[in-house]
Write a protein that holds these residues in place. Structure first.
Motif, PDB file in Angstrom:
ATOM      1  N   LYS A 234      15.700  14.300   1.675  1.00 47.56           N
ATOM      2  CA  LYS A 234      14.549  14.296   0.710  1.00 47.56           C
ATOM      3  C   LYS A 234      13.500  13.612   1.269  1.00 47.56           C
ATOM      4  N   GLY A 235      13.702  12.276   1.761  1.00 47.12           N
ATOM      5  CA  GLY A 235      12.699  11.189   2.240  1.00 47.12           C
ATOM      6  C   GLY A 235      11.748  11.083   1.200  1.00 47.12           C
ATOM      7  N   ASP A 236      12.524  10.154   0.096  1.00 48.34           N
ATOM      8  CA  ASP A 236      11.797   9.574  -1.098  1.00 48.34           C
ATOM      9  C   ASP A 236      10.994   8.126  -0.349  1.00 48.34           C
ATOM     10  N   TRP A 237      10.389   8.193   0.442  1.00 49.71           N
ATOM     11  CA  TRP A 237       9.586   7.146   0.972  1.00 49.71           C
ATOM     12  C   TRP A 237       8.859   6.192   0.187  1.00 49.71           C
ATOM     13  N   SER A 238       8.013   6.962  -0.778  1.00 50.03           N
ATOM     14  CA  SER A 238       7.382   5.994  -1.754  1.00 50.03           C
ATOM     15  C   SER A 238       8.267   5.223  -2.775  1.00 50.03           C
ATOM     16  N   GLY A 239       9.317   5.968  -3.009  1.00 49.28           N
ATOM     17  CA  GLY A 239      10.159   5.361  -4.016  1.00 49.28           C
ATOM     18  C   GLY A 239      10.985   4.168  -3.356  1.00 49.28           C
ATOM     19  N   LEU A 240      11.288   4.359  -1.962  1.00 47.82           N
ATOM     20  CA  LEU A 240      11.727   3.333  -1.263  1.00 47.82           C
ATOM     21  C   LEU A 240      11.035   1.845  -1.116  1.00 47.82           C
ATOM     22  N   PHE A 241       9.805   2.381  -0.762  1.00 44.16           N
ATOM     23  CA  PHE A 241       8.760   1.129  -0.623  1.00 44.16           C
ATOM     24  C   PHE A 241       8.506   0.585  -1.943  1.00 44.16           C
TER      25      PHE A 241
ATOM     26  N   TRP B  79       6.811   3.668  -8.847  1.00 44.95           N
ATOM     27  CA  TRP B  79       7.618   2.248  -9.306  1.00 44.95           C
ATOM     28  C   TRP B  79       8.460   2.687 -10.500  1.00 44.95           C
ATOM     29  N   SER B  80       8.067   3.656 -11.524  1.00 44.47           N
ATOM     30  CA  SER B  80       8.871   3.900 -12.543  1.00 44.47           C
ATOM     31  C   SER B  80      10.098   4.784 -11.955  1.00 44.47           C
ATOM     32  N   ARG B  81       9.826   5.574 -10.950  1.00 44.15           N
ATOM     33  CA  ARG B  81      11.088   6.594 -10.465  1.00 44.15           C
ATOM     34  C   ARG B  81      12.047   5.780  -9.608  1.00 44.15           C
ATOM     35  N   ALA B  82      11.778   4.714  -9.030  1.00 45.57           N
ATOM     36  CA  ALA B  82      12.621   3.547  -8.516  1.00 45.57           C
ATOM     37  C   ALA B  82      13.249   2.659  -9.379  1.00 45.57           C
TER      38      ALA B  82
ATOM     39  N   MET C 262       0.631  -1.136  -0.016  1.00 38.97           N
ATOM     40  CA  MET C 262      -0.116   0.052  -0.029  1.00 38.97           C
ATOM     41  C   MET C 262       0.773   1.285   0.142  1.00 38.97           C
ATOM     42  N   ALA C 263       1.711   1.197   0.963  1.00 37.30           N
ATOM     43  CA  ALA C 263       2.787   2.270   0.741  1.00 37.30           C
ATOM     44  C   ALA C 263       3.518   2.578  -0.375  1.00 37.30           C
ATOM     45  N   SER C 264       3.663   1.764  -1.343  1.00 39.83           N
ATOM     46  CA  SER C 264       4.476   1.868  -2.538  1.00 39.83           C
ATOM     47  C   SER C 264       3.566   2.706  -3.452  1.00 39.83           C
ATOM     48  N   PHE C 265       2.295   2.713  -3.244  1.00 38.73           N
ATOM     49  CA  PHE C 265       1.252   3.241  -4.132  1.00 38.73           C
ATOM     50  C   PHE C 265       1.077   4.452  -3.657  1.00 38.73           C
ATOM     51  N   LYS C 266       1.284   5.014  -2.533  1.00 46.67           N
ATOM     52  CA  LYS C 266       0.983   6.577  -1.860  1.00 46.67           C
ATOM     53  C   LYS C 266       1.846   7.272  -2.228  1.00 46.67           C
ATOM     54  N   THR C 267       1.687   8.579  -1.987  1.00 47.64           N
ATOM     55  CA  THR C 267       2.515   9.835  -1.811  1.00 47.64           C
ATOM     56  C   THR C 267       3.420   9.807  -0.613  1.00 47.64           C
ATOM     57  N   ASP C 268       4.450  10.666  -0.421  1.00 46.85           N
ATOM     58  CA  ASP C 268       5.076  10.627   0.809  1.00 46.85           C
ATOM     59  C   ASP C 268       4.302  11.315   2.023  1.00 46.85           C
ATOM     60  N   ASP C 269       3.601  12.380   1.724  1.00 43.94           N
ATOM     61  CA  ASP C 269       2.709  12.944   2.657  1.00 43.94           C
ATOM     62  C   ASP C 269       1.540  12.077   3.190  1.00 43.94           C
ATOM     63  N   ALA C 270       1.039  11.289   2.295  1.00 46.16           N
ATOM     64  CA  ALA C 270       0.078  10.126   2.877  1.00 46.16           C
ATOM     65  C   ALA C 270       0.765   9.274   3.346  1.00 46.16           C
ATOM     66  N   ILE C 271       2.065   8.760   3.303  1.00 44.97           N
ATOM     67  CA  ILE C 271       2.523   7.766   4.108  1.00 44.97           C
ATOM     68  C   ILE C 271       3.022   8.414   5.590  1.00 44.97           C
ATOM     69  N   LEU C 272       3.100   9.393   5.652  1.00 42.42           N
ATOM     70  CA  LEU C 272       3.375  10.222   6.862  1.00 42.42           C
ATOM     71  C   LEU C 272       2.109  10.483   7.816  1.00 42.42           C
TER      72      LEU C 272
ATOM     73  N   ALA D 173      16.538   5.440  -9.459  1.00 41.76           N
ATOM     74  CA  ALA D 173      17.225   4.692  -8.407  1.00 41.76           C
ATOM     75  C   ALA D 173      18.014   3.487  -8.870  1.00 41.76           C
ATOM     76  N   HIS D 174      17.826   3.421 -10.273  1.00 41.23           N
ATOM     77  CA  HIS D 174      18.723   2.231 -10.827  1.00 41.23           C
ATOM     78  C   HIS D 174      18.380   1.002 -10.251  1.00 41.23           C
TER      79      HIS D 174
END
Length: 305
Positions: A267-274, A85-88, A60-70, A92-93
């Protein structure tokens, strides 16, 4: 005088035993079994919730924005943000890390199963001087902590020119996984019938042909089971590639996730990390879902013989 003979007494017919004539302790045993059954099922449900909930939360967190996750971590995403997903995958290679992991794990898995099955077949089927000694050497390799071998392994790999290379990491993964593979498959080959191998030998098949065309196909459940275990261990391996693979272009997924987490800074790219975390989990889940019946069959084959 005439003596009358009295007929022999006929025993009275016994009344049939009804279902109510059960031992006195049977109701107590039934109630005890019911309580144990409820307790075991309850523990399984709790364990399943503890395992599944973190996975669902990460998806679920992988499909949210960073603000929604926090702000609302337990709520469903308002919309599916596939750009995470595309950004990660691109920025993020994760695509490069994924390809490197496939090459390393694929090569090491094939080598481990091939060498491990050959060694296990010889140890299980042939009696020769030193058979048990070699078998116990493999058993001892399972109990040897790999962290104690990191420093000498680093210098050995450096002297052989295998540091920061895919084939060097494959060889290390094979050596790391062989003890458990040989231990598992040796017990499995001992459960296979010897009459089939003897029939193949009588038909003129060599030992090599008997192994590859007769015994190895029969050991398919065991190969799939130990292959899944090795796949899990090698796919999630972090310590060995961190020490032996420091090339930025050759990092595997476990290193890539750590790189993604530490390179964020403030920066806190939590959505890309998940999203990257779910990408790393999907192949493992897919492999187990596809081969779950073969895994259970391989684990219970020795007990059913």
């Amino acid at each position: 005088m005439k003596v009358t003979e009295t007929p022999p007494a006929v025993p009275a017919p016994r009344s049939p035993v009804t279902k109510t004539d059960a031992p006195a302790g049977e109701p107590a045993k039934k109630s005890e079994g019911a309580v144990l059954n409820v307790f075991s099922h309850g523990m399984l449900i709790i364990w399943a919730v503890l395992v599944v909930m973190p996975l669902l939360w990460a998806v679920m967190a992988s499909f949210k924005t960073d603000d929604a996750i926090l702000s609302t971590p337990w709520s469903l995403p308002d919309s599916l943000h596939f750009e995470n997903w595309s950004r990660a995958w691109t920025q993020a290679h994760m695509s490069d890390y994924f390809l490197n992991t496939l090459m390393v794990v694929g090569g090491s898995l094939v080598g481990t199963l091939l060498l491990g099955s050959m060694a296990a077949y010889v140890l299980a089927r042939f009696d020769f001087p030193g058979n048990r000694f070699i078998y116990y050497l493999f058993i001892g390799g399972m109990s040897f902590p790999v962290i104690l071998a990191l420093v000498p392994l680093f210098f050995v790999m450096n002297n052989m020119g295998l540091l920061n290379s895919v084939h060097g990491l494959i060889l290390v993964y094979i050596a790391y996984s062989l003890p458990f593979t040989v231990f598992f498959l040796t017990s499995f080959f001992r459960t296979l019938p010897t009459s089939i191998a003897e029939a193949a030998m009588l038909d003129g098949a060599s030992h090599t042909r008997t192994f590859f065309q007769v015994m190895l196909p029969m050991a398919k459940p065991g190969l799939i089971s130990v292959g899944i275990f090795n796949f899990l261990g090698q796919w999630n391996q972090y310590m060995l590639p961190t020490v032996l693979n420091t090339d930025p272009d050759g990092k595997v997924l476990s290193q890539g996730l750590v790189e993604l987490a530490t390179s964020q800074g403030y920066k806190g790219d939590w959505s890309g990390l998940f999203a990257g975390l779910v990408m790393a989990m999907l192949p493992v889940l897919a492999a187990y879902i596809v081969f779950q019946r073969q895994v259970v069959a391989g684990l219970t084959a020795g007990a059913l013989k």
